[in-house]
Design a protein around this motif. Structure first.
Motif, short mmCIF file in Angstrom:
data_model
loop_
_atom_site.label_atom_id
_atom_site.label_comp_id
_atom_site.label_asym_id
_atom_site.label_seq_id
_atom_site.Cartn_x
_atom_site.Cartn_y
_atom_site.Cartn_z
N ALA A 43 1.02 -1.26 0.14
CA ALA A 43 0.11 0.25 0.08
C ALA A 43 0.89 1.28 -0.23
CB ALA A 43 -0.49 -0.04 1.29
N ALA A 44 0.40 2.25 -1.01
CA ALA A 44 0.86 3.55 -0.71
C ALA A 44 -0.10 4.56 -1.64
CB ALA A 44 2.90 2.68 -2.07
N VAL A 45 1.05 6.01 -1.72
CA VAL A 45 0.46 6.66 -2.86
C VAL A 45 1.40 6.56 -3.89
CG1 VAL A 45 0.05 9.18 -3.57
CG2 VAL A 45 -0.45 8.61 -0.94
N VAL A 46 0.40 5.56 -5.25
CA VAL A 46 1.02 5.93 -6.30
C VAL A 46 0.60 6.61 -6.97
CG1 VAL A 46 1.85 4.13 -8.43
CG2 VAL A 46 1.15 2.85 -6.05
N THR A 47 2.04 7.46 -7.70
CA THR A 47 2.16 8.18 -9.04
C THR A 47 2.34 8.27 -10.08
OG1 THR A 47 4.13 9.41 -8.54
CG2 THR A 47 1.82 9.99 -6.88
N SER A 48 1.36 8.58 -10.99
CA SER A 48 1.57 8.40 -12.75
C SER A 48 3.35 9.33 -12.62
CB SER A 48 0.82 8.75 -13.65
OG SER A 48 0.78 10.01 -13.12
N VAL A 49 3.70 10.17 -12.46
CA VAL A 49 5.11 10.26 -12.98
C VAL A 49 5.72 11.22 -11.87
CG1 VAL A 49 4.25 11.37 -15.71
CG2 VAL A 49 3.04 12.86 -13.56
N ARG A 50 7.11 11.80 -12.03
CA ARG A 50 7.91 11.39 -10.38
C ARG A 50 7.50 13.13 -10.00
NH1 ARG A 50 11.53 9.18 -8.96
NH2 ARG A 50 12.98 10.22 -8.05
N PRO A 51 6.95 13.83 -10.66
CA PRO A 51 6.61 15.33 -10.18
C PRO A 51 6.03 15.55 -9.31
CG PRO A 51 7.27 15.77 -12.52
CD PRO A 51 7.08 14.31 -11.96
N LEU A 52 4.44 14.60 -9.91
CA LEU A 52 3.04 14.38 -9.14
C LEU A 52 3.37 13.67 -7.77
CD1 LEU A 52 0.44 13.71 -11.49
CD2 LEU A 52 0.79 15.38 -10.15
N GLY A 53 4.42 12.56 -7.91
CA GLY A 53 5.36 11.63 -6.30
C GLY A 53 5.38 12.71 -5.73
N PHE A 54 6.74 14.30 -6.52
CA PHE A 54 7.21 15.16 -5.15
C PHE A 54 6.32 15.39 -4.85
CE2 PHE A 54 10.60 15.55 -9.73
CZ PHE A 54 10.82 14.82 -8.93
N ILE A 55 4.74 16.13 -5.17
CA ILE A 55 3.86 16.72 -4.42
C ILE A 55 3.33 15.30 -3.09
CG2 ILE A 55 1.60 18.08 -4.59
CD1 ILE A 55 1.98 18.19 -7.31
N ALA A 56 2.90 14.47 -3.94
CA ALA A 56 2.66 13.76 -2.57
C ALA A 56 3.58 13.55 -1.39
CB ALA A 56 2.29 11.97 -4.14
N SER A 57 4.80 12.82 -1.57
CA SER A 57 5.56 12.29 -1.15
C SER A 57 5.58 13.17 0.56
CB SER A 57 6.90 12.83 -1.29
OG SER A 57 7.57 13.08 -1.64
N ALA A 58 5.16 15.05 -0.09
CA ALA A 58 5.43 16.07 0.82
C ALA A 58 4.47 15.90 1.85
CB ALA A 58 5.72 17.34 0.41
N PRO A 85 11.79 18.93 -17.69
CA PRO A 85 10.72 18.54 -16.91
C PRO A 85 9.62 17.77 -15.92
CG PRO A 85 10.31 17.96 -19.27
CD PRO A 85 11.76 17.28 -18.84
N LEU A 86 10.21 16.02 -15.69
CA LEU A 86 9.96 15.76 -14.92
C LEU A 86 11.06 14.91 -14.04
CD1 LEU A 86 9.62 12.79 -17.71
CD2 LEU A 86 7.38 13.60 -16.42
N GLY A 87 12.05 16.27 -13.71
CA GLY A 87 12.93 16.25 -11.84
C GLY A 87 13.93 14.90 -12.31
#
Length: 311
Positions: free
Chosen positions: A25-40, A283-285
């Protein structure tokens, strides 16, 4: 016979355990920049994972069975929407609605969306068909879907992630509230720093390889002269390249930007014999680790990439 049946049951159980054990179980994001926001926002509450590996493009990615398993076991799936990640549409139909968030469809994001490929589109040269590469067929619907490059959209996204995780995990209310406050404070400070950093290069013209940066450019008042292509998988045609080269000289462009996953030789060719410098925008960090500061680090890295070529 009984031994055979037991062996078969054991094999099935083992393979089932392997499948379930491979996805947590985790927050799964499609692209890396959404992962930056979600991980915070999810920091200390649940892990964050990114579906697309570094170097992959959301425009043409194909899900593997292990990816589908990750989606099914996720606490929350975060994506831009069907116009950007068409590869997710079918799989997400099997995920409960409260366990997924499409950023482009959030009511607070819709008014912030920019029309795709209209702000800096080129007029066709004589005899050239507009969109000769059929890239209008590719562009992400009516709007530019690279929404993670907008600080305003990032803030709305963070609030939406917070609210949804709060619904799913009310026992983590204090931690989620603290994470959101910290994200908003850091974003405001980063934004202030980047305004100071980018103001000196606001009037300097440049070309980007891929039509992705409209939100960032608009927010920070940058001066793009155009882009090579809307679809990064399709190389621009000869007429388009001739037109860009003419514009580079006539409009006194300072820089042309490639991207880490798309380094077409045409960029070097087009700038050859001119005073135009070459740079790279990511654009994807790529390579930025997920964490509480990662979205600010991403915007800062992108700003440095602009400044290092334009200054």
């Amino acid at each position: 016979m009984l031994r055979k049946i037991k062996w078969l049951q054991y094999t099935l159980l083992a393979s089932a355990l392997m499948m379930t054990g491979s996805a947590t179980a985790a927050v799964v994001t499609s692209v890396r920049p959404l992962g930056f926001i979600a991980s915070a926002i999810a920091d200390g509450v649940t892990p964050t994972e990114v579906l697309l590996p570094d170097g992959a493009s959301p425009h043409d990615f194909a899900l593997r069975p292990s990816d589908i398993q990750r989606l099914r076991s996720a606490d929350l799936v975060l994506w831009v929407g069907p116009d950007m990640e068409a590869f997710l549409t079918k799989s997400l139909k099997q995920i409960p609605a409260n366990k997924q968030l499409a950023i482009s469809e959030l009511p607070a994001v819709k008014p912030l969306l920019m029309k795709g490929d209209d702000e800096h589109d080129h007029e066709p040269a004589s005899g050239e068909k507009k969109h000769e590469e059929s890239d209008h067929d590719h562009h992400h619907g009516e709007y530019n879907m690279h929404v993670w490059l907008s600080p305003e959209v990032a803030k709305v996204t963070a609030i939406a992630i917070h609210d949804r995780l709060l619904e799913l995990m009310p026992q983590n209310k204090d931690k989620l509230n603290a994470n959101l406050r910290q994200f908003e404070d850091q974003l405001a400070q980063t934004d202030k720093n980047l305004v100071n950093m980018l103001t000196p290069v606001q009037g300097k013209g440049y070309f980007v390889f891929h039509d992705a940066y409209g939100y960032f450019e608009k927010h920070y008042g940058l001066s793009p002269l155009g882009h090579f292509t809307v679809n990064p998988e399709i190389q621009p045609g000869a007429q388009r390249l001739h037109q860009i080269r003419t514009q580079l000289v006539e409009q006194k462009a300072v820089c042309v930007f490639a991207e880490p996953q798309f380094r077409p030789a045409v960029i070097n060719t087009i700038a050859e014999g001119t005073k135009v410098r070459s740079g790279t925008l990511d654009p994807l960090g790529t390579g930025i680790a997920l964490g509480k500061d990662s979205y600010g680090n991403f915007l800062t890295a992108l700003s440095n990439q602009y400044v290092s070529c334009l200054k």
